[in-house]
Design an enzyme around this catalytic site. Structure first.
Site, PDB file in Angstrom:
ATOM      1  N   ARG D 256       0.860  -1.183   0.000  1.00 30.18           N
ATOM      2  CA  ARG D 256       0.000   0.000   0.000  1.00 30.18           C
ATOM      3  C   ARG D 256       0.894   1.231   0.000  1.00 30.18           C
ATOM      4  NH1 ARG D 256      -2.395   0.793   5.413  1.00 30.18           N
ATOM      5  NH2 ARG D 256      -0.988   2.567   5.441  1.00 30.18           N
ATOM      6  N   HIS D 260      -3.481   4.597   4.708  1.00 26.55           N
ATOM      7  CA  HIS D 260      -4.636   3.683   4.648  1.00 26.55           C
ATOM      8  C   HIS D 260      -5.824   4.358   3.962  1.00 26.55           C
ATOM      9  CE1 HIS D 260      -7.773   0.918   5.747  1.00 26.55           C
ATOM     10  NE2 HIS D 260      -8.409   1.864   6.396  1.00 26.55           N
ATOM     11  N   TYR D 269       3.544   4.872  11.657  1.00 22.50           N
ATOM     12  CA  TYR D 269       3.816   3.462  11.935  1.00 22.50           C
ATOM     13  C   TYR D 269       4.697   2.749  10.912  1.00 22.50           C
ATOM     14  CZ  TYR D 269      -0.411   3.209   8.998  1.00 22.50           C
ATOM     15  OH  TYR D 269      -1.323   3.362   7.996  1.00 22.50           O
TER      16      TYR D 269
HETATM   17  C1  LIG Z   1     -15.188  -5.478  10.654  1.00 21.04           C
HETATM   18  C2  LIG Z   1     -14.381  -4.258  10.515  1.00 21.04           C
HETATM   19  N1  LIG Z   1     -13.532  -3.925  11.481  1.00 21.04           N
HETATM   20  C3  LIG Z   1     -12.793  -2.812  11.413  1.00 21.04           C
HETATM   21  C4  LIG Z   1     -12.898  -1.988  10.327  1.00 21.04           C
HETATM   22  C5  LIG Z   1     -12.079  -0.718  10.249  1.00 21.04           C
HETATM   23  N2  LIG Z   1     -11.087  -0.880   9.202  1.00 21.04           N
HETATM   24  C6  LIG Z   1     -11.279  -0.392   7.978  1.00 21.04           C
HETATM   25  S1  LIG Z   1     -10.093  -0.868   6.915  1.00 21.04           S
HETATM   26  C7  LIG Z   1      -9.278  -1.739   8.107  1.00 21.04           C
HETATM   27  C8  LIG Z   1      -8.023  -2.475   7.771  1.00 21.04           C
HETATM   28  C9  LIG Z   1      -8.246  -3.449   6.666  1.00 21.04           C
HETATM   29  O1  LIG Z   1      -7.029  -4.006   6.284  1.00 21.04           O
HETATM   30  P1  LIG Z   1      -6.927  -4.956   5.020  1.00 21.04           P
HETATM   31  O2  LIG Z   1      -7.948  -6.042   5.133  1.00 21.04           O
HETATM   32  O3  LIG Z   1      -5.519  -5.381   4.908  1.00 21.04           O
HETATM   33  O4  LIG Z   1      -7.355  -4.056   3.786  1.00 21.04           O
HETATM   34  P2  LIG Z   1      -6.619  -2.763   3.203  1.00 21.04           P
HETATM   35  O5  LIG Z   1      -7.217  -1.566   3.848  1.00 21.04           O
HETATM   36  O6  LIG Z   1      -5.170  -2.900   3.477  1.00 21.04           O
HETATM   37  O7  LIG Z   1      -6.934  -2.789   1.745  1.00 21.04           O
HETATM   38  C10 LIG Z   1      -9.945  -1.643   9.315  1.00 21.04           C
HETATM   39  C11 LIG Z   1      -9.484  -2.266  10.570  1.00 21.04           C
HETATM   40  C12 LIG Z   1     -13.803  -2.364   9.331  1.00 21.04           C
HETATM   41  N3  LIG Z   1     -13.990  -1.634   8.237  1.00 21.04           N
HETATM   42  N4  LIG Z   1     -14.530  -3.502   9.443  1.00 21.04           N
END
Ligand SMILES: Cc1ncc(C[n+]2csc(CCOP(=O)(O)OP(=O)(O)O)c2C)c(N)n1
Ligand SMILES: Cc1ncc(C[n+]2csc(CCOP(=O)(O)OP(=O)(O)O)c2C)c(N)n1
Ligand SMILES: [Mg+2]
Ligand SMILES: [Mg+2]
Lengths: 360, 326, 326, 360
Positions: D256, D260, D269
């Site tokens: 990425r 985020h 971080y």
């Molecule tokens: C069930 C849930 N918990 C927490 C969140 C908050 N949140 C949004 S994105 C994220 C991280 C997701 O990481 P990843 O699956 O690696 O996807 P990326 O954002 O890296 O594409 C979190 C914790 C959420 N959207 N849904």
């Protein structure tokens, strides 16, 4: 294309179906008399199980989940647990709890519909029975985390069924255990059925043990009808956990010889032949055969044990039936550490000490 | 016309819907060869085959979410959750998706699914088998919540739920499954999904309930009748959307109302009914609205559940207080 | 005395509790080096180390269940759920376990945990970031539900929640996190967990709310004051157990009540307050209880959320209806 | 002890970091011009991404999740999807959706806080963006089940992040897909972070691909910065799915390159060095280098493309900004197929057509 990771799942069995050693036995089984306590426990489990079913059939107990067929797992685990370890059972681990010192009538109380069945004065840190499938595994992660945080040499041992491996909770727990390298052993009792769902339709995975690979943790498959194998595999896994070497998933292969619960009729979904085949592999006769062949068990021992177990089952039933019914206050007594003032009128009304008055 | 008990009426409605509409599929744990732990799906596997009568792995969240995907792709899934106490794992999917798919896509995708489950206590079942989660579901936007209380209503409401273009949570009172039979015409006729049933007319007092508590409430009404009190009995039946008009019309007549639910009191659906009366119904009220509910406790195990449940004496006591109030 | 905003007050209370009690651990997604997506846990990792400030995998159900295990084993876990919309996956653990462990084991094991989460809309956040699930949690037996509405109350209530021997769901109004600062003495003093706060005294009308809506309600009270109407403003703050007495005493004085919540109307906590008034409060009521709530719709995305939320004009309109009622 | 099951995880990569072929290329890449459309799409994605961030930074859009760095995954998948397949995105798959025909301004509308952003007239069966992590995978199982039930030759392609692999929903979905041998491909975009949580602390598993072993389904790991490899691996997986040969989990390794979301500050971080290292492996320059080296792309092509993409991004922004604000009725319009009578007063009140009157 290159191969970036390789895995294998290993299987442990020491005794064949007739109780003959397939090869060298682990150290603890060199003296066959060391297995006699496990055998005695297994026979007692069966007696208590039969008693519970009799109580249910005669209307003196509620729905009950039989332990028939899994005695080697419960006895094998019971033998290697240490006092300070924490057990997190599903609803089918009464055998393990007996070996933790829990009085059998408590288990009858639980299935008889009384919360006092989950009071284990003998084993106060163990978790209560758990009905919502796989939810106890998250608790086990928390327990194991607390143990690790305080630097204690203890482990958590959590149980789950083959059906439970399909629940998200199972995977979330294994993964977290791997991340923190927790002192946790998860034992999957693969008894081939989740109510009517046969193991092969529960998942396309060749083994349930391999589900640990998703979490990057150790796994082992063991013959769950072989008390020596269970004791060996779980004993080593718990030792690793206590030593800080991380979690293990153990899949113990067995067969649910009973209906799912007394509310179930397994003949609706499985054949008499299959059941008869499974009986040939059952754990109690297998261990008895091995003990007898190795001079550690006699016909007389068996007769005496049967008598003793019958008496203990009878005594448990008596203790259960003589437990006075709970009073309604039990609903409120331990709802909170101290019942909030807002709910006191409800307690009074439930106990017949006051009327429910909307204008109180 | 066959005489059916409530669970047989559910079974009949499922079979009827599957026969009339090839898009209907039934899925859940043990719904196939076992016919469901309460036998609500018995015979369906044989008639409609394993592709339409789907035994699922033990994964409630998946089951609910999968139904959403099926529904969006044009099927009409009817989910069975084995007991309401195991439906909590589905709430994420129901709240975050089922009730929202149509809105989120502004009508592009929709979610015509039904999620059935046995509810309620006093069947002497093990832990977590006695839940009444209707208030939680009724709080969810975009869904419907239905709770039948008789074989005929179970049949007609379930057919309506399956035919409805939006998600419906269908709460079946386990305690009533086999309690009595009545004639149910297998005519495929749905009942309205937004109308309460006035089961008994009366002018002295309004008794409101749903699900298994309707049975208890009718018994209380019988007892009151013997004393010469004419209680109107309303089975809410379609909890969401709530038919406020029927309740308000009744209370306009009686001025007194007792609402009965076996769920824990705080934030129960009884509170919603009482809130409607505190608002739109206030001018009609001649007495405080009585809520006769489960305590704000965990539903106890079998030995104590009778002391948890609203029963005829508790309903009568509340009714008498309401009647006596000046 | 430092002037803190609400999220800083939460942070201060967490630090204080961790310092005073080595059993307290903080866990959740991104609570460590990132300090929480709202920075509620900032600085804790540095002070208390990664064993007590635990970044978890992305598994809400596990986080809640793990906290139960930690609590039973003698720790005092304080969970952060990133947004209330992701707490639905924890409901199984909260309903089936957290609220029950003490009862199920008849006092042998207990569950002193806190589950914190930001709640509520109007922070212009993406989908599922605007939920107000307080009514669902308030329906759960055996737990407490707390919703602070000022920095000082956030500090004192969170300390009380952490010290409490039972599970507490702690709902933080995200919209108020940085809205204003006030002096908060870092004195470690907890506030009572069963007492509503009368924020403003008045005799003409009672306005009841909690969380972010308190802010809106106070603004409405200001507007009313300019018209000479003295509104009493109650911040429920501890939703479960509900302090019925404070609300009843106020309505006994004013006879008129408006309850404000941003959650969907049906089966909201506003319904519970109205139900209490329809029962114990009926004799005091001079006007229908007005519920000013979110609509029974999905909380819309940012462009429309202002049209979903109760706001000063809606509260004022309800207040005027209540005042005008004869 | 015996070994009862063995597994391996394979990794596919065709181009090295500088865009040089590591060995023979798949059939479809024999003529390099065949990859030009993918390259063009990747550059457009980057332009749209930059525009979205600019809109957010200038207060004209809400929180936005950047796609920077994952263009090869989106373009590779887009190239092998067929019209009748169903895409189930997370919140980060706008690139795939563009290739499905979704107009870019819709994506801006979504992040701008308008439900009309999930209306895809061009691709009507694809699922909307999905924020609650991993929940879309259950939907994908249902979609794939419906496809299989009707005997259609289509597949579902669902996306999830590395963080999503820790959610129970992920495992429940994979397991069910295995049980029913569904036409489903789950693509894990392993961009090394779940907000601040680095991949190595998300799970102890050596690869994310191996999580498929728990479900007994096929898995592959692929270089997600190599558009040729993604297209090859996902193309084969989708073909297997459509042919009835069952589900596949594909782990695509990427990074990425952005925060985020626009609400995040990744410098809290992770280090600038790590980020700089990751930029060396990024997908757009890699494919361009390969195309150029093979005579399929020139500097002039690049200049023209840059201009074209800038214009398209500008047009999308314009279409977004000119979309009239939603009216309040939008809250109710598609809440139900037909708004129940009980809620009509709420609609009227929300639209200012009536007062909210408790005594209505
Ligand atoms: C069930 C849930 N918990 C927490 C969140 C908050 N949140 C949004 S994105 C994220 C991280 C997701 O990481 P990843 O699956 O690696 O996807 P990326 O954002 O890296 O594409 C979190 C914790 C959420 N959207 N849904
Ligand atoms: C979450 C949840 N869903 C459904 C049930 C109902 N139920 C009770 S036991 C059971 C099957 C469990 O099978 P398995 O995990 O193999 O354990 P076993 O009963 O064979 O020991 C089911 C579906 C439950 N208790 N919890
Ligand atoms: Mg089993
Ligand atoms: Mg990621």
């Amino acid at each position: 294309m290159s191969v970036v990771a390789r895995f294998e799942v290993r299987y442990t069995q020491y005794l064949d179906e007739r109780g003959r050693a397939l090869g060298p036995l682990p150290e603890f089984a060199r003296d066959p008399r060391a297995l006699v306590p496990a055998y005695r426990a297994m026979v007692l489990m069966r007696a208590l199980d039969a008693k519970a079913i009799a109580l249910q059939r005669t209307g003196r107990m509620g729905t009950y989940a039989s332990t028939l067929g899994k005695e080697a797992i419960d006895a094998g685990c019971g033998a290697v647990l240490e006092k300070d370890d924490v057990v997190l059972p599903s609803y089918r681990e009464s055998g393990v709890l007996f070996l933790r010192g829990v009085a059998p009538h408590r288990v009858f109380l639980y299935w008889g519909g009384d919360e006092r069945g989950n009071v284990f004065p003998e084993s106060p840190r163990d978790f209560p029975f758990c009905v919502p499938i796989a939810t106890q595994l998250a608790h086990a992660v928390g327990v194991a985390y607390a143990i690790r945080l305080r630097g204690e040499r203890r482990a958590a041992l959590a149980f789950a069924g083959d059906g439970a491996t399909s629940k998200g909770d199972f995977h979330e727990a294994l993964n977290a255990a791997g991340v923190w390298c927790l002192p946790l052993v998860v034992l999957v009792v693969n008894n081939q059925y989740a109510i009517s769902m046969p193991r092969r339709r529960q998942t396309a995975a060749e083994t349930l043990a391999q589900k640990a690979i998703a979490a990057g943790i150790a796994c082992e498959q063991v013959d769950g009808n072989d008390a020596i194998a269970v004791r060996d595999v779980v004993g080593r896994a718990l030792a690793r956990a206590r030593a800080g070497d991380g979690p293990t998933l153990v899949e113990a292969l067995t067969y649910r010889l009973s209906d799912h619960t007394t509310a179930d009729d397994a003949s609706r979904y499985r054949s008499a032949e299959e059941l008869a085949e499974a009986w040939k592999r059952e754990p109690v006769a297998r261990l008895r055969a091995w003990l007898a062949a190795n001079g550690a068990w006699t016909k007389e021992d068996e007769v005496a044990l049967e008598r003793e177990c019958a008496a203990r089952a009878e005594a448990a039933a008596k203790a259960y039936l003589e437990t006075p019914p709970p009073d309604p206050e039990q609903m409120f007594r331990h709802l909170y550490a101290q019942l909030p003032a807002a709910y006191r009128w409800q307690r009074a009304a439930a106990c017949g000490e006051a009327t429910e008055d909307a204008c109180a | 016309m066959p005489a059916l008990n409530l669970v047989e009426a559910v079974n009949r409605a499922l079979a009827r819907a599957m026969e009339d509409d090839p898009r209907v599929v039934v899925l859940g744990e043990d719904v196939g060869v076992n016919g469901g732990v309460f036998r609500a799906t018995v015979g369906l596997l044989e008639r409609f085959g394993p592709e339409r009568v789907v035994d699922t792995p033990l994964s409630e969240a998946l089951i609910a979410g999968m139904a959403i995907g099926m529904a969006a792709e044009g099927l009409r899934p009817v989910v069975e959750i084995q007991f309401a106490g195991f439906a909590y794992a589905t709430l994420d999917q129901i709240l975050n998706h089922a009730g929202r798919l149509r809105h989120r896509t502004q009508g592009r995708l929709s979610c015509p699914m039904v999620m059935r489950m046995p509810c309620g206590a006093c069947i002497r079942a093990p832990e977590h088998h006695s839940e009444s989660p209707e208030a939680i579901f009724a709080h969810v936007p975009g869904i419907r919540v239905v709770a039948p209380s008789s074989p005929a209503r179970a049949y007609g409401l379930l057919l309506a739920a399956i035919a409805d273009p939006d998600p419906v949570v269908f709460l079946e009172p386990a305690r009533l499954y086999r309690l009595w039979r009545e004639e149910v015409a297998d005519d495929g006729a749905p009942l309205a999904l937004d109308r309460a049933f006035v089961l008994r007319e009366g002018s002295d007092l309004t008794l409101v309930s749903w699900g298994a508590m309707v049975y208890e409430t009718l018994s209380a009404a019988d007892a009151l009748a013997r004393e010469g009190v004419r209680a109107e009995v309303i089975d809410v039946a379609t909890l969401k959307p709530l038919d406020e008009e029927t309740i308000l019309a009744s209370v306009a007549k009686t001025g007194r109302c007792v609402v009965v639910t076996e769920a824990p009191r705080t934030c129960s659906f009884a509170s919603e009914v009482a809130a409607v009366l505190a608002g739109r119904g206030l001018t009609s009220l001649l007495a405080p609205v009585e809520r006769v509910t489960g305590w704000d406790t965990v539903t106890p195990l079998a030995r104590l559940e009778a002391r948890y449940m609203p029963d005829v004496p508790r309903i009568l006591a509340a009714a008498r207080r309401a009647l006596a109030y000046r």
